[in-house]
Design a protein around this motif. Structure first.
Motif, PDB file in Angstrom:
ATOM      1  N   LYS A  72     -20.423  46.053   7.209  1.00 38.40           N
ATOM      2  CA  LYS A  72     -20.028  47.348   7.758  1.00 38.40           C
ATOM      3  C   LYS A  72     -21.128  47.905   8.654  1.00 38.40           C
ATOM      4  O   LYS A  72     -22.312  47.758   8.354  1.00 38.40           O
ATOM      5  N   LEU A  73     -20.700  48.522   9.728  1.00 35.07           N
ATOM      6  CA  LEU A  73     -21.595  49.323  10.555  1.00 35.07           C
ATOM      7  C   LEU A  73     -21.081  50.754  10.504  1.00 35.07           C
ATOM      8  O   LEU A  73     -19.943  51.028  10.904  1.00 35.07           O
ATOM      9  N   ARG A  74     -21.937  51.649  10.011  1.00 36.60           N
ATOM     10  CA  ARG A  74     -21.545  53.043   9.809  1.00 36.60           C
ATOM     11  C   ARG A  74     -22.265  53.937  10.808  1.00 36.60           C
ATOM     12  O   ARG A  74     -23.449  53.730  11.101  1.00 36.60           O
ATOM     13  N   PHE A  75     -21.556  54.964  11.270  1.00 34.78           N
ATOM     14  CA  PHE A  75     -22.143  55.937  12.185  1.00 34.78           C
ATOM     15  C   PHE A  75     -21.652  57.329  11.809  1.00 34.78           C
ATOM     16  O   PHE A  75     -20.570  57.490  11.240  1.00 34.78           O
ATOM     17  N   ILE A  76     -22.458  58.318  12.159  1.00 35.72           N
ATOM     18  CA  ILE A  76     -22.057  59.712  11.976  1.00 35.72           C
ATOM     19  C   ILE A  76     -22.245  60.444  13.297  1.00 35.72           C
ATOM     20  O   ILE A  76     -23.232  60.223  14.012  1.00 35.72           O
ATOM     21  N   LYS A  77     -21.296  61.295  13.620  1.00 35.71           N
ATOM     22  CA  LYS A  77     -21.391  62.135  14.817  1.00 35.71           C
ATOM     23  C   LYS A  77     -21.180  63.581  14.385  1.00 35.71           C
ATOM     24  O   LYS A  77     -20.088  63.958  13.960  1.00 35.71           O
ATOM     25  N   LEU A  78     -22.252  64.360  14.445  1.00 35.63           N
ATOM     26  CA  LEU A  78     -22.169  65.779  14.116  1.00 35.63           C
ATOM     27  C   LEU A  78     -21.817  66.568  15.372  1.00 35.63           C
ATOM     28  O   LEU A  78     -22.200  66.179  16.486  1.00 35.63           O
ATOM     29  N   PRO A  79     -21.096  67.686  15.224  1.00 39.14           N
ATOM     30  CA  PRO A  79     -20.832  68.518  16.397  1.00 39.14           C
ATOM     31  C   PRO A  79     -22.145  69.058  16.956  1.00 39.14           C
ATOM     32  O   PRO A  79     -23.091  69.319  16.205  1.00 39.14           O
ATOM     33  N   GLN A  80     -22.196  69.198  18.248  1.00 39.52           N
ATOM     34  CA  GLN A  80     -23.434  69.602  18.914  1.00 39.52           C
ATOM     35  C   GLN A  80     -23.953  70.930  18.363  1.00 39.52           C
ATOM     36  O   GLN A  80     -23.217  71.901  18.229  1.00 39.52           O
ATOM     37  N   GLY A  81     -25.240  70.923  18.016  1.00 40.84           N
ATOM     38  CA  GLY A  81     -25.882  72.141  17.535  1.00 40.84           C
ATOM     39  C   GLY A  81     -25.643  72.451  16.072  1.00 40.84           C
ATOM     40  O   GLY A  81     -26.123  73.473  15.571  1.00 40.84           O
ATOM     41  N   LYS A  82     -24.919  71.586  15.347  1.00 41.89           N
ATOM     42  CA  LYS A  82     -24.620  71.827  13.936  1.00 41.89           C
ATOM     43  C   LYS A  82     -25.400  70.850  13.051  1.00 41.89           C
ATOM     44  O   LYS A  82     -25.786  69.770  13.488  1.00 41.89           O
ATOM     45  N   LYS A  83     -25.619  71.257  11.791  1.00 41.75           N
ATOM     46  CA  LYS A  83     -26.359  70.439  10.840  1.00 41.75           C
ATOM     47  C   LYS A  83     -25.546  70.206   9.572  1.00 41.75           C
ATOM     48  O   LYS A  83     -24.663  71.000   9.230  1.00 41.75           O
ATOM     49  N   ALA A  84     -25.897  69.134   8.877  1.00 38.03           N
ATOM     50  CA  ALA A  84     -25.387  68.924   7.526  1.00 38.03           C
ATOM     51  C   ALA A  84     -26.178  69.820   6.583  1.00 38.03           C
ATOM     52  O   ALA A  84     -27.382  70.018   6.765  1.00 38.03           O
ATOM     53  N   ALA A  85     -25.513  70.383   5.582  1.00 36.86           N
ATOM     54  CA  ALA A  85     -26.187  71.216   4.581  1.00 36.86           C
ATOM     55  C   ALA A  85     -26.525  70.347   3.375  1.00 36.86           C
ATOM     56  O   ALA A  85     -25.641  69.733   2.774  1.00 36.86           O
ATOM     57  N   TYR A  86     -27.803  70.309   3.036  1.00 39.70           N
ATOM     58  CA  TYR A  86     -28.281  69.463   1.942  1.00 39.70           C
ATOM     59  C   TYR A  86     -27.767  69.951   0.593  1.00 39.70           C
ATOM     60  O   TYR A  86     -27.717  71.153   0.321  1.00 39.70           O
ATOM     61  N   GLN A  87     -27.368  69.003  -0.255  1.00 44.42           N
ATOM     62  CA  GLN A  87     -27.057  69.268  -1.656  1.00 44.42           C
ATOM     63  C   GLN A  87     -27.686  68.147  -2.477  1.00 44.42           C
ATOM     64  O   GLN A  87     -27.613  66.982  -2.093  1.00 44.42           O
ATOM     65  N   GLU A  88     -28.282  68.500  -3.595  1.00 44.19           N
ATOM     66  CA  GLU A  88     -29.036  67.507  -4.356  1.00 44.19           C
ATOM     67  C   GLU A  88     -28.145  66.438  -4.973  1.00 44.19           C
ATOM     68  O   GLU A  88     -28.450  65.242  -4.893  1.00 44.19           O
ATOM     69  N   LYS A  89     -27.028  66.843  -5.578  1.00 41.59           N
ATOM     70  CA  LYS A  89     -26.178  65.895  -6.296  1.00 41.59           C
ATOM     71  C   LYS A  89     -24.874  65.590  -5.578  1.00 41.59           C
ATOM     72  O   LYS A  89     -24.362  64.473  -5.665  1.00 41.59           O
TER      73      LYS A  89
END
Length: 348
Positions: A72-89
């Motif tokens: 598998k080759l995996r990729f992620i594309k976030l919308p411009q100027g946006k971030k993922a919000a970290y969660q520990e679990k």
């Protein structure tokens, strides 16, 4: 009467088609559906090379989900100027407009990757305003395009494995409802691998090897905590203990369903990494309702005896009424079975 029957059938077909298109395109969505994979412009140059365009970031999991020995080759594309919000679990809170891109392929000869590969399918998981949605694209024989196919397909794949043996095996490309079978938590679809413990490892980027989460942080894709970030083991890396490798394997392959909030929660068998109860892990636990899936065995896991453990029985079956996971594999993962068998064998 015959004419009325034809009209009813036609109306049903039209309503189904309209329902499909309302699912695909809705006003205001940051995700815009395309029939052909190339139209998204995720990749530069020849599509078959899967060379990511700007803003399309490759990633991998410390221990990946087994899928019929496909790479598998995996990729992620976030919308411009946006971030993922970290969660520990939990799975990271990914903004609306995020697209996850997963390409499944086989090397023609796993001993010699330079001999080329055949890409079978590309799956998109898109975060829309109304939640996550799945889209399956099947590649043509020329490897020049992949086309949306919501009903999936069943094909035969052929390749030479890493021991030099020619393999010919069935491969099922899931339909959209089957995708929900793996990705659903209650009535909500979610990604499976986008959690800190799966991503906290090194990746070989074009400009060198780097920890993935640090890379994401440096590229304004996520804000990391000052505290330690959890990391699952690589199931094949023997620098980790047998316990760590086995639990990581079960976590990614079984734990998304088999946890307190998952669709298999009524089983009482919780195989996610956060469960520390021996009984809930299956040790000397009788199944709630396994039916013939129990193989006339008494316990999910019998310490010291993998051949008497229902878990191994189901991992080694290809019978649709017995096999676990229920969908997503048509081949037995021999190496995975060997790992979990060794783990059970050494239990006391």
């Amino acid at each position: 009467m015959k004419r009325r029957y034809i009209i009813v059938i036609s109306l049903l077909a039209i309503s189904t088609l309209l329902a499909t298109f309302s699912f695909i395109t809705r006003p205001g969505d940051e995700f815009q559906f395309h029939e052909n994979l190339s139209a998204y412009k995720f990749f530069e140059g020849a599509l078959r090379n899967l060379q990511p365009a700007e803003g399309v970031i490759p990633y991998d999991l410390n221990t990946p989900l087994f899928s019929n020995y496909a790479e598998k080759l995996r990729f992620i594309k976030l919308p411009q100027g946006k971030k993922a919000a970290y969660q520990e679990k939990e799975i990271f809170d990914l903004p609306v407009g995020t697209i996850l891109i997963k390409n499944f392929y086989y090397y023609n000869d796993f001993r010699k990757p330079e001999k080329g590969r055949k890409i079978i399918e590309t799956r998109l998981l898109a975060h829309r305003h109304d939640g996550w949605a799945t889209y399956q694209y099947i590649w043509n024989e020329e490897q020049t395009e992949a086309v949306f196919e919501p009903i999936g397909d069943a094909i035969i794949v052929s390749y030479i494995d890493n021991k030099g043996k020619k393999i010919t095996a069935p491969y099922v490309i899931p339909n959209q409802n089957q995708c929900k079978g793996c990705h659903a938590q209650g009535n909500t679809l979610l990604p499976i691998g986008l959690a800190a413990r799966h991503l906290n490892g090194d990746y070989q980027y074009s400009d060198g090897k780097q920890n993935q989460l640090k890379y994401w942080s440096q590229h304004n894709m996520i804000d990391l905590p000052n505290s330690a970030v959890p990391a699952n083991a690589n199931w094949q890396d023997k620098k980790f203990s047998l316990e760590e490798r086995a639990r990581a394997y079960l976590d990614i392959n079984c734990g998304f369903c088999h946890n307190e909030k998952g669709p298999a929660n009524t089983s009482g068998l919780f195989l996610d990494i956060h469960n520390n109860s021996p009984i809930a892990l299956g040790i000397n636990k009788t199944p709630v309702a396994a039916g013939r899936g129990s193989g006339d065995m008494q316990f999910d896991i019998v310490p010291g005896n993998p051949t008497k453990s229902i878990l191994i029985y189901r991992m080694t079956s290809n019978d649709p009424g017995i096999a676990m996971p229920e969908i997503g594999r048509e081949q037995v993962h021999k190496e995975g079975v060997a790992l979990i068998s060794e783990w059970i064998r050494k239990m006391k």
